[in-house]
Design a protein around this motif. Structure first.
Motif, PDB file in Angstrom:
ATOM      1  N   ILE A  53       0.843  -1.208   0.000  1.00 13.32           N
ATOM      2  CA  ILE A  53       0.000   0.000   0.000  1.00 13.32           C
ATOM      3  C   ILE A  53       0.870   1.247   0.000  1.00 13.32           C
ATOM      4  O   ILE A  53       0.617   2.217  -0.725  1.00 13.32           O
ATOM      5  N   THR A 109       2.393   1.703  -3.435  1.00 19.87           N
ATOM      6  CA  THR A 109       1.381   2.169  -4.387  1.00 19.87           C
ATOM      7  C   THR A 109       1.052   3.644  -4.166  1.00 19.87           C
ATOM      8  O   THR A 109       0.868   4.403  -5.121  1.00 19.87           O
ATOM      9  N   GLN A 110       1.002   4.050  -2.894  1.00 18.82           N
ATOM     10  CA  GLN A 110       0.724   5.456  -2.590  1.00 18.82           C
ATOM     11  C   GLN A 110       1.832   6.360  -3.127  1.00 18.82           C
ATOM     12  O   GLN A 110       1.569   7.455  -3.635  1.00 18.82           O
ATOM     13  N   VAL A 139      -5.047   3.909  -8.232  1.00 20.30           N
ATOM     14  CA  VAL A 139      -6.027   4.166  -7.167  1.00 20.30           C
ATOM     15  C   VAL A 139      -6.864   2.911  -6.907  1.00 20.30           C
ATOM     16  O   VAL A 139      -7.108   2.536  -5.749  1.00 20.30           O
ATOM     17  N   ASN A 140      -7.271   2.254  -7.993  1.00 18.10           N
ATOM     18  CA  ASN A 140      -8.046   1.010  -7.831  1.00 18.10           C
ATOM     19  C   ASN A 140      -7.215  -0.068  -7.138  1.00 18.10           C
ATOM     20  O   ASN A 140      -7.720  -0.814  -6.297  1.00 18.10           O
ATOM     21  N   LYS A 188      -4.747   0.409  -5.071  1.00 17.82           N
ATOM     22  CA  LYS A 188      -4.612   0.758  -3.657  1.00 17.82           C
ATOM     23  C   LYS A 188      -5.891   0.398  -2.890  1.00 17.82           C
ATOM     24  O   LYS A 188      -5.825  -0.146  -1.776  1.00 17.82           O
ATOM     25  N   GLN A 189      -7.046   0.704  -3.493  1.00 17.33           N
ATOM     26  CA  GLN A 189      -8.315   0.357  -2.834  1.00 17.33           C
ATOM     27  C   GLN A 189      -8.430  -1.152  -2.633  1.00 17.33           C
ATOM     28  O   GLN A 189      -8.891  -1.623  -1.581  1.00 17.33           O
ATOM     29  N   GLN A 190      -7.996  -1.918  -3.653  1.00 15.71           N
ATOM     30  CA  GLN A 190      -8.038  -3.381  -3.549  1.00 15.71           C
ATOM     31  C   GLN A 190      -7.109  -3.866  -2.434  1.00 15.71           C
ATOM     32  O   GLN A 190      -7.467  -4.751  -1.641  1.00 15.71           O
ATOM     33  N   GLU A 227      -6.143  -2.156   0.175  1.00 10.49           N
ATOM     34  CA  GLU A 227      -6.708  -1.770   1.469  1.00 10.49           C
ATOM     35  C   GLU A 227      -7.857  -2.705   1.859  1.00 10.49           C
ATOM     36  O   GLU A 227      -8.021  -3.038   3.036  1.00 10.49           O
ATOM     37  N   THR A 228      -8.642  -3.125   0.845  1.00  5.69           N
ATOM     38  CA  THR A 228      -9.723  -4.088   1.123  1.00  5.69           C
ATOM     39  C   THR A 228      -9.150  -5.418   1.600  1.00  5.69           C
ATOM     40  O   THR A 228      -9.625  -6.016   2.572  1.00  5.69           O
TER      41      THR A 228
END
Length: 413
Positions: free
Chosen positions: A74, A77-78, A185-186, A188-190, A192-193
């Motif tokens: 994460i 990716t950020q 962004v997608n 990173k969201q994945q 984080e999920t």
């Protein structure tokens, strides 16, 4: 005669006492057997709980490692998202600048057309360039004007084409960067999920581990009570058996001899109890000394000494500084202090160096839980079956024991 009656009465009394002691001894033997069976069953249950706790500890360590790796992903990716945002900002600036240049070039072209129109005395064909050329004073002037118009057209066309192409390329590149940004962004969201799911799974595993530990503590308390109960029954049985032997031996003796024999038996039982207490105390002292002293080879190992400085430092996912460590971060940092480089995560650390079995460990070896290349936890062996490690969130860097959380293999660098 009086003494004979007295002796006969004593004999009958001792016979009756012997019979009573025999009956009591049988009852106590049953109690001892039952207590021993209950204690054995409780110990078996404790061993089973210990194994379950080890399995759960291993599961928590695996999840912990996955969360730490996901945290690193994460973070990476950020950083990519931030770098891409900076690129997009620069592209916006370049596109804005190019648009201004295109606008200025068009304004310049319009000014040129106005000037040409002013230089034409009259409009013959309705075309500024043609009118400008034909309004020349003579053939030479007309040719000069035609050459000038051609140069102006060529220069303007090239400039506008170059600016338009640059603008199109910048816009295409910006579109690509925006697509890449959306993908990051997608991603990173994945991540984080996935991390949230791992956090939940780890919390459930930790709670299960806590429940097992509470069961083990309760079982150990029950075991202690059963041990006390067994000890009391054994002591009582020993006293009864001693009394039985004394009564049998005294059946042909006087009351005074019987009394003396009973006194000696009582004294012997007291001495045996005291000796048992001394033995337990000595064993406790030995265990304390064993846990307190590390082998001398550990004192000369720089990696171990570096790691010992950070006892009490909290666990932090992805941590590689004294502000907080994860398991592989502690190893990575201590090796770095000594000018040595090892892979950052436990999976990589488990693939370098020499493989060492648990029977041949030396202080300074690294211990791994899991497989080579897939290890999910790492610690530094310090000797005497102990190691130092960063266990899991909520805990600090501490010393652990192979007896309670057994690794799968070691590596020597």
């Amino acid at each position: 005669m009086k003494h004979r009656y007295k002796f006969g009465f004593m004999t009958l009394f001792l016979v009756g006492l012997t019979t009573s002691i025999l009956s009591t001894s049988v009852v106590l033997a049953d109690e001892v057997s039952e207590a021993q069976n209950a204690l054995d069953a409780n110990k078996a249950q404790s061993n089973d709980l210990n194994q379950q706790i080890q399995d759960q500890e291993n599961k928590v360590a695996q999840l912990n490692n996955q969360v730490a790796n996901k945290t690193l992903e994460i973070s990476k990716t950020q950083k990519n998202i931030s770098a891409n945002q900076a690129k997009l900002a620069k592209l916006d600036t370049k596109i804005t600048k190019t648009q201004k240049e295109v606008k200025q070039r068009r304004q310049t072209l319009q000014s040129q057309l106005v000037n040409l129109q002013k230089q034409s005395n009259k409009s013959a064909l309705g075309n500024v360039y043609a009118d400008f050329i034909l309004s020349g004073s003579d053939l030479s002037d007309i040719v000069s004007r035609a050459v000038a118009v051609q140069k102006i057209n060529t220069a303007n066309h090239a400039a506008l084409t170059a600016l338009t192409d640059a603008q199109q390329k910048l816009q295409t590149f910006k579109d690509q960067q925006q697509t890449q940004q959306a993908a990051l962004v997608n991603a990173k969201q994945q991540l984080e999920t996935e991390k949230a799911k791992l956090d939940t799974a780890k919390l459930e595993a930790t709670n299960q581990q806590t429940q097992l530990q509470n069961q083990l503590n309760a079982n150990q308390a029950a075991t202690s009570g059963l041990q006390d109960q067994l000890k009391a029954a054994q002591d009582k049985q020993a006293q009864i058996e001693a009394a039985l032997k004394a009564a049998q031996a005294k059946a042909a003796q006087t009351q005074a001899a019987a009394a003396n024999q009973q006194t000696e038996a009582t004294s012997a039982a007291t001495t045996a109890t005291a000796s048992g207490a001394d033995l337990a105390a000595n064993n406790s002292d030995y265990q304390a000394e064993l846990n307190a002293n590390l082998p001398s080879s550990a004192a000369n190992n720089k990696i171990i000494q570096d790691a010992m400085q950070y006892l009490g430092v909290p666990y932090v996912w992805g941590g590689t500084t004294p502000a907080g460590f994860d398991c592989s971060g502690l190893v990575y940092y201590c090796y770095k202090l000594e000018g040595k480089t090892v892979p950052r995560v436990s999976q990589g650390q488990s693939t370098v160096g020499q493989y060492v079995s648990l029977n041949n460990l030396q202080p300074g070896d690294l211990l791994f839980w899991g497989g080579v290349g897939t290890a999910h936890h790492v610690a530094i062996y310090i000797g005497n079956g102990q190691y130092i490690h960063a266990p899991q969130p909520g805990e600090n860097v501490k010393i652990g024991s192979i007896a309670w959380f057994r690794p799968d293999f070691g590596r020597r660098y």
